[in-house]
Enzyme design. Sequence first.
Site, PDB file in Angstrom:
ATOM      1  N   HIS A  41      43.931  40.726  71.670  1.00  0.00           N
ATOM      2  CA  HIS A  41      44.946  41.746  71.425  1.00  0.00           C
ATOM      3  C   HIS A  41      44.727  42.367  70.048  1.00  0.00           C
ATOM      4  CE1 HIS A  41      49.579  42.658  71.439  1.00  0.00           C
ATOM      5  NE2 HIS A  41      48.835  43.744  71.362  1.00  0.00           N
ATOM      6  N   LYS A 227      35.000  59.167  76.269  1.00  0.00           N
ATOM      7  CA  LYS A 227      35.748  60.084  77.128  1.00  0.00           C
ATOM      8  C   LYS A 227      35.030  61.431  77.215  1.00  0.00           C
ATOM      9  CE  LYS A 227      39.677  60.186  79.438  1.00  0.00           C
ATOM     10  NZ  LYS A 227      40.118  59.126  80.337  1.00  0.00           N
TER      11      LYS A 227
HETATM   12 MN    MN Z   1      49.648  39.450  71.228  1.00  0.00          MN
END
Ligand code: MN
Length: 245
Positions: A41, A227
């Site tokens: 994360h 992209k």
């Molecule tokens: Mn987290």
Amino acid sequence: MGLRKYQEKRNFASSPEPRGDEAKARRRRKNAPLFFCVQKHLASHLHYDLRLEHNGVLLSWAVPKGPSLDPAIKRFAAQVEDHPVEYGAFEGVIPEGYGAGIVMLWDSGTWAPESPDVDAALAKGDLKFRLDGYKLKGSWVLVRTRGYQRPGQKATGPSWLLIKHRDEWSGDLDITEFAPLSVKSGEDFPAIMAAQDPALWLNNPKAGGGATGAMLRSVIEQAAELKLAELERSQPARPKRERKR
Ligand code: MN
């Protein structure tokens, strides 16, 4: 703990994260193998979220440096709010609010407690378990410490240490360096972000200062380039489709 804290922290109108259905998750077959995952994360700080399915939720610990296969290395793990079982499949961009950043499904598989009673082990602060993931395997232990927090850690939950037991799956291989990519998409952060809309972040970058901010800015730039390359590749394909008609 339950999911109340998880749901209170999030706005599901703006976050792609699942709301979760605890009752449904609890109705699972009694002997079904228990799910585990580790989500990498990139938020205000890069960390690894270890999640173990238990009683219809995912018990969760944020591990700033990620798991280590070396039994001599104890990794600080802050226990955070329980997450929905559905969260275990999540990979993508959290555009704003709590946990804003990019989530990669870094490892997943099944786990089994080695402590006979999980609730008693959690209460005692000593949970022994086995992991059977793509990257993490074998025997591990989570040991609760006495409120030990590193300087600069924002963790408010109980502090634990994640330690690998010595077995055929332990060693000095740096697993976070050796296997940095997603087990879901095979991709790194830029491609995960490019699969969403990097423009959203180019206009509204949450990237702060320091190493994490620089890393996030670099990911956003790479995502935008991916992209763009994707758009360019899709241009010459157009006449082909027209010829078919
Ligand atoms: Mn987290």
